[in-house]
Design a protein around this motif. Structure first.
Motif, PDB file in Angstrom:
ATOM      1  N   GLN A   1      -0.003  -4.270 -11.068  1.00 47.61           N
ATOM      2  CA  GLN A   1       0.773  -5.802 -10.422  1.00 47.61           C
ATOM      3  C   GLN A   1       1.816  -5.318  -9.792  1.00 47.61           C
ATOM      4  O   GLN A   1       2.014  -5.957  -8.653  1.00 47.61           O
ATOM      5  CB  GLN A   1       1.254  -6.430 -12.007  1.00 47.61           C
ATOM      6  N   ILE A   2       2.760  -4.548  -9.902  1.00 53.96           N
ATOM      7  CA  ILE A   2       3.879  -4.187  -9.224  1.00 53.96           C
ATOM      8  C   ILE A   2       3.264  -3.641  -7.935  1.00 53.96           C
ATOM      9  O   ILE A   2       3.728  -3.859  -6.883  1.00 53.96           O
ATOM     10  CB  ILE A   2       4.705  -2.918 -10.053  1.00 53.96           C
ATOM     11  N   ASN A   3       2.379  -2.720  -7.728  1.00 55.12           N
ATOM     12  CA  ASN A   3       1.821  -2.170  -6.576  1.00 55.12           C
ATOM     13  C   ASN A   3       1.254  -3.214  -5.594  1.00 55.12           C
ATOM     14  O   ASN A   3       1.293  -3.238  -4.573  1.00 55.12           O
ATOM     15  CB  ASN A   3       0.821  -1.173  -6.768  1.00 55.12           C
ATOM     16  N   THR A   4       0.354  -4.255  -6.422  1.00 57.48           N
ATOM     17  CA  THR A   4      -0.287  -5.460  -5.595  1.00 57.48           C
ATOM     18  C   THR A   4       1.020  -6.011  -5.079  1.00 57.48           C
ATOM     19  O   THR A   4       0.731  -6.910  -3.837  1.00 57.48           O
ATOM     20  CB  THR A   4      -1.058  -6.102  -6.510  1.00 57.48           C
ATOM     21  N   LEU A   5       2.054  -6.670  -5.711  1.00 63.03           N
ATOM     22  CA  LEU A   5       3.152  -7.401  -5.198  1.00 63.03           C
ATOM     23  C   LEU A   5       3.652  -6.379  -4.104  1.00 63.03           C
ATOM     24  O   LEU A   5       4.325  -7.275  -3.231  1.00 63.03           O
ATOM     25  CB  LEU A   5       3.917  -7.793  -6.386  1.00 63.03           C
ATOM     26  N   ALA A   6       4.067  -5.298  -4.267  1.00 60.28           N
ATOM     27  CA  ALA A   6       4.648  -4.525  -3.146  1.00 60.28           C
ATOM     28  C   ALA A   6       3.969  -4.557  -2.103  1.00 60.28           C
ATOM     29  O   ALA A   6       4.432  -4.738  -0.751  1.00 60.28           O
ATOM     30  CB  ALA A   6       4.863  -3.105  -3.653  1.00 60.28           C
ATOM     31  N   THR A   7       2.516  -4.291  -2.084  1.00 56.92           N
ATOM     32  CA  THR A   7       1.672  -4.218  -1.037  1.00 56.92           C
ATOM     33  C   THR A   7       1.792  -5.515  -0.347  1.00 56.92           C
ATOM     34  O   THR A   7       1.538  -5.759   1.043  1.00 56.92           O
ATOM     35  CB  THR A   7       0.130  -3.870  -1.509  1.00 56.92           C
ATOM     36  N   SER A   8       1.781  -6.663  -0.961  1.00 55.92           N
ATOM     37  CA  SER A   8       1.799  -8.109  -0.413  1.00 55.92           C
ATOM     38  C   SER A   8       2.917  -8.320   0.081  1.00 55.92           C
ATOM     39  O   SER A   8       3.257  -9.443   0.629  1.00 55.92           O
ATOM     40  CB  SER A   8       1.185  -9.122  -1.245  1.00 55.92           C
ATOM     41  N   ASN A   9       3.973  -7.528   0.006  1.00 55.18           N
ATOM     42  CA  ASN A   9       5.487  -7.533   0.560  1.00 55.18           C
ATOM     43  C   ASN A   9       5.955  -8.844  -0.177  1.00 55.18           C
ATOM     44  O   ASN A   9       6.927  -9.760   0.346  1.00 55.18           O
ATOM     45  CB  ASN A   9       5.297  -7.961   1.987  1.00 55.18           C
ATOM     46  N   ASN A  10       5.899  -8.761  -1.309  1.00 57.29           N
ATOM     47  CA  ASN A  10       6.687  -9.831  -2.357  1.00 57.29           C
ATOM     48  C   ASN A  10       7.303  -9.356  -3.277  1.00 57.29           C
ATOM     49  O   ASN A  10       7.497  -9.079  -4.555  1.00 57.29           O
ATOM     50  CB  ASN A  10       5.564 -10.558  -3.240  1.00 57.29           C
ATOM     51  N   SER A  11       8.538  -8.634  -2.790  1.00 56.14           N
ATOM     52  CA  SER A  11       9.587  -7.867  -3.425  1.00 56.14           C
ATOM     53  C   SER A  11      10.454  -8.677  -4.602  1.00 56.14           C
ATOM     54  O   SER A  11      10.497  -8.359  -5.676  1.00 56.14           O
ATOM     55  CB  SER A  11      10.782  -7.103  -2.648  1.00 56.14           C
TER      56      SER A  11
END
Length: 220
Positions: free
Chosen positions: A197-207
């Motif tokens: 989940q953290i990586n998906t959010l990081a990849t989608s640029n949703n810090s």
């Protein structure tokens, strides 16, 4: 002696002094130095040239996938580093791009031939964020002014939050030493699904959501 840099925004050319200067910055003082140091010589010896390979947009289009943030790409399997010139006919890139790609180049395995060992865990979101954190920290620790336009800023924010909690050690060991098991504390804290989940959010640029997740979730 290589070129000395005062700003990450400075232009880097195909001259050997520029290449040596960025390599010296890479190996120089920073909180990542002890992790990077052992990889520099073997990695640079595997680099077929002693200048940056800066090509036109047209030439690049026949070579591979452009990293829009750094206007370059590193392929450790081939292996090669290629930069797109920032001005047509100028054969120049930026210091920030050059250092970022060199951080990829010296990441484990330094002898090239395989993708970055830790990428299976980090993926593009945390991987590019961590690479840029290392890049920015090197500039900061050596008194070099940061690039005026943030690179991977959303992903950097997520990685800096994780480093704030777990320190640099696990990340340095994983990225440069290939010791992915050093990232086990992250799995123990957030679980496999949480890290996805953290990586998906990081990849989608949703810090914002990634950091909220880091702050609010514990355990599997």
């Amino acid at each position: 002696m290589g070129r000395k840099f005062g700003s990450a925004s400075e232009r880097v050319s195909v001259f050997e002094d520029d290449f040596i200067g960025v390599c010296q910055a890479l190996a120089g003082r920073s909180r990542w130095q002890k992790f990077i140091g052992p990889n520099v010589d073997p990695a640079i010896k595997k680099y077929a040239r002693k200048t940056f390979n800066i090509v036109s947009v047209e030439t690049f289009g026949r070579r591979g996938r452009l990293d829009a943030e750094t206007m370059a790409y590193t392929d450790k399997v081939k292996p090669e580093m290629v930069f797109v010139e920032i001005n047509k006919g100028g054969a120049e890139t930026l210091a920030v791009s050059a250092l970022h790609e060199l951080v990829h180049w010296v990441s484990h395995p330094p002898l090239q031939g395989h993708r970055i060992t830790a990428w299976g865990f980090l993926d593009d979101g945390l991987g590019e964020g961590l690479t840029q954190v290392v890049t920015e920290d090197i500039f900061e620790d050596q008194g070099i002014t940061q690039y005026y336009k943030p690179v991977y800023s959303e992903r950097v924010a997520v990685v800096r939050k994780l480093i704030e909690r777990f320190d640099v050690g696990p990340f340095g060991d994983a990225l440069f030493g290939g010791n992915v098991k050093s990232l086990q504390p992250l799995l123990e804290t957030y679980g496999s699904e949480g890290m996805r989940q953290i990586n998906t959010l990081a990849t989608s640029n949703n810090s914002k959501k990634a950091i909220e997740y880091i702050d609010n979730h514990r355990g599997r």
